[in-house]
Design a protein around this motif. Structure first.
Motif, PDB file in Angstrom:
ATOM      1  N   ARG A  33       2.261  -2.684  13.688  1.00 12.06           N
ATOM      2  CA  ARG A  33       3.088  -1.474  13.637  1.00 12.06           C
ATOM      3  C   ARG A  33       2.217  -0.303  13.188  1.00 12.06           C
ATOM      4  O   ARG A  33       1.270  -0.462  12.443  1.00 12.06           O
ATOM      5  N   SER A  34       2.625   0.885  13.616  1.00 11.95           N
ATOM      6  CA  SER A  34       1.915   2.094  13.203  1.00 11.95           C
ATOM      7  C   SER A  34       2.366   2.487  11.799  1.00 11.95           C
ATOM      8  O   SER A  34       3.409   2.023  11.315  1.00 11.95           O
ATOM      9  N   VAL A  35       1.608   3.348  11.174  1.00 17.54           N
ATOM     10  CA  VAL A  35       1.968   3.841   9.842  1.00 17.54           C
ATOM     11  C   VAL A  35       3.334   4.527   9.913  1.00 17.54           C
ATOM     12  O   VAL A  35       4.182   4.348   9.036  1.00 17.54           O
ATOM     13  N   GLU A  37       5.790   3.881  11.967  1.00 19.39           N
ATOM     14  CA  GLU A  37       6.844   2.857  12.080  1.00 19.39           C
ATOM     15  C   GLU A  37       7.101   2.183  10.738  1.00 19.39           C
ATOM     16  O   GLU A  37       8.244   1.862  10.404  1.00 19.39           O
ATOM     17  N   LEU A  38       6.034   1.974   9.960  1.00 16.18           N
ATOM     18  CA  LEU A  38       6.208   1.357   8.640  1.00 16.18           C
ATOM     19  C   LEU A  38       6.913   2.298   7.669  1.00 16.18           C
ATOM     20  O   LEU A  38       7.672   1.861   6.809  1.00 16.18           O
ATOM     21  N   ALA A  39       6.674   3.599   7.821  1.00 15.48           N
ATOM     22  CA  ALA A  39       7.282   4.586   6.922  1.00 15.48           C
ATOM     23  C   ALA A  39       8.729   4.886   7.278  1.00 15.48           C
ATOM     24  O   ALA A  39       9.525   5.265   6.411  1.00 15.48           O
ATOM     25  N   ALA A  40       9.114   4.701   8.543  1.00  7.53           N
ATOM     26  CA  ALA A  40      10.426   5.133   9.045  1.00  7.53           C
ATOM     27  C   ALA A  40      11.630   4.631   8.241  1.00  7.53           C
ATOM     28  O   ALA A  40      12.542   5.410   7.975  1.00  7.53           O
ATOM     29  N   PRO A  41      11.687   3.368   7.809  1.00  4.50           N
ATOM     30  CA  PRO A  41      12.892   2.913   7.095  1.00  4.50           C
ATOM     31  C   PRO A  41      13.036   3.501   5.686  1.00  4.50           C
ATOM     32  O   PRO A  41      14.079   3.359   5.061  1.00  4.50           O
ATOM     33  N   PHE A  42      12.003   4.138   5.201  1.00  6.07           N
ATOM     34  CA  PHE A  42      11.997   4.663   3.828  1.00  6.07           C
ATOM     35  C   PHE A  42      12.029   6.190   3.860  1.00  6.07           C
ATOM     36  O   PHE A  42      11.610   6.804   4.817  1.00  6.07           O
ATOM     37  N   GLN A  43      12.476   6.766   2.801  1.00  8.99           N
ATOM     38  CA  GLN A  43      12.456   8.225   2.694  1.00  8.99           C
ATOM     39  C   GLN A  43      11.143   8.633   2.019  1.00  8.99           C
ATOM     40  O   GLN A  43      11.153   9.162   0.905  1.00  8.99           O
ATOM     41  N   ALA A  49       3.277   6.471   2.593  1.00 12.31           N
ATOM     42  CA  ALA A  49       3.212   5.186   3.303  1.00 12.31           C
ATOM     43  C   ALA A  49       1.768   4.715   3.397  1.00 12.31           C
ATOM     44  O   ALA A  49       1.471   3.531   3.200  1.00 12.31           O
ATOM     45  N   SER A  50       0.862   5.638   3.671  1.00 12.61           N
ATOM     46  CA  SER A  50      -0.550   5.299   3.770  1.00 12.61           C
ATOM     47  C   SER A  50      -1.087   4.767   2.436  1.00 12.61           C
ATOM     48  O   SER A  50      -1.893   3.836   2.416  1.00 12.61           O
ATOM     49  N   GLY A  68      -7.148   5.895  18.840  1.00 13.31           N
ATOM     50  CA  GLY A  68      -6.911   7.333  19.013  1.00 13.31           C
ATOM     51  C   GLY A  68      -6.444   7.913  17.689  1.00 13.31           C
ATOM     52  O   GLY A  68      -7.124   7.813  16.684  1.00 13.31           O
ATOM     53  N   ARG A  69      -5.250   8.501  17.686  1.00 12.09           N
ATOM     54  CA  ARG A  69      -4.702   9.065  16.451  1.00 12.09           C
ATOM     55  C   ARG A  69      -3.729   8.113  15.763  1.00 12.09           C
ATOM     56  O   ARG A  69      -3.157   8.445  14.736  1.00 12.09           O
ATOM     57  N   THR A  70      -3.546   6.951  16.352  1.00 17.40           N
ATOM     58  CA  THR A  70      -2.586   5.988  15.815  1.00 17.40           C
ATOM     59  C   THR A  70      -3.289   4.942  14.966  1.00 17.40           C
ATOM     60  O   THR A  70      -4.267   4.329  15.403  1.00 17.40           O
ATOM     61  N   HIS A  71      -2.785   4.739  13.757  1.00 16.88           N
ATOM     62  CA  HIS A  71      -3.285   3.697  12.865  1.00 16.88           C
ATOM     63  C   HIS A  71      -2.333   2.513  12.973  1.00 16.88           C
ATOM     64  O   HIS A  71      -1.162   2.619  12.610  1.00 16.88           O
ATOM     65  N   LEU A  72      -2.842   1.388  13.489  1.00 15.20           N
ATOM     66  CA  LEU A  72      -2.027   0.184  13.632  1.00 15.20           C
ATOM     67  C   LEU A  72      -2.331  -0.788  12.508  1.00 15.20           C
ATOM     68  O   LEU A  72      -3.494  -1.051  12.192  1.00 15.20           O
TER      69      LEU A  72
END
Length: 124
Positions: A33-35, A37-43, A49-50, A68-72
């Motif tokens: 998952r991308s950073v 996507e991992l951050a999305a469920p949290f405020q 998140a990083s 690219g610009r995506t961290h998986l």
């Protein structure tokens, strides 16, 4: 019991001590998952998140690759082996004591609860 360095166990249990990080690990169980996507469920921000992900990386629980610009991020479940081995030692300890408790309770007769005193009427 396999011996692990105190620093390795400290890092692992520190990473697992936070609810957000544990939920992130659970979401990585099926796929990378991308950073975002991992951050999305949290405020939380992507920066926050990083920071959580960096803690997971230091513990060896997650690897991060850049496309690219995506961290998986990917789960590295092997890192949990140190914690599992450490806990397994204590599991034996508690299982022995719980078995002894169960045996003691099985040998103890159960007595009925004491009778309640009769209720008193209030007089006006």
């Amino acid at each position: 019991m396999v011996e692990y360095s105190p620093a390795q166990l400290d890092s692992l249990f520190h990473a697992l001590s936070d609810h957000t990080r544990r939920r992130m690990l659970r979401s990585l169980g099926g796929e990378a998952r991308s950073v975002g996507e991992l951050a999305a469920p949290f405020q939380i921000s992507l920066a926050a998140a990083s920071k959580h992900i960096k803690v997971l990386e230091r513990a060896g629980l997650v690897t991060r690759t850049v496309q690219g610009r995506t961290h998986l991020c990917r789960l590295q479940p092997e890192a949990l082996a140190a914690g599992q081995d450490w806990l397994r030692f204590y599991e034996q300890f508690w299982n022995e004591r719980l078995d002894a408790l169960a045996e003691t309770l099985a040998d103890t007769p159960v007595s009925p609860p004491p009778a309640s005193p009769p209720a008193r009427r209030k007089t006006p």
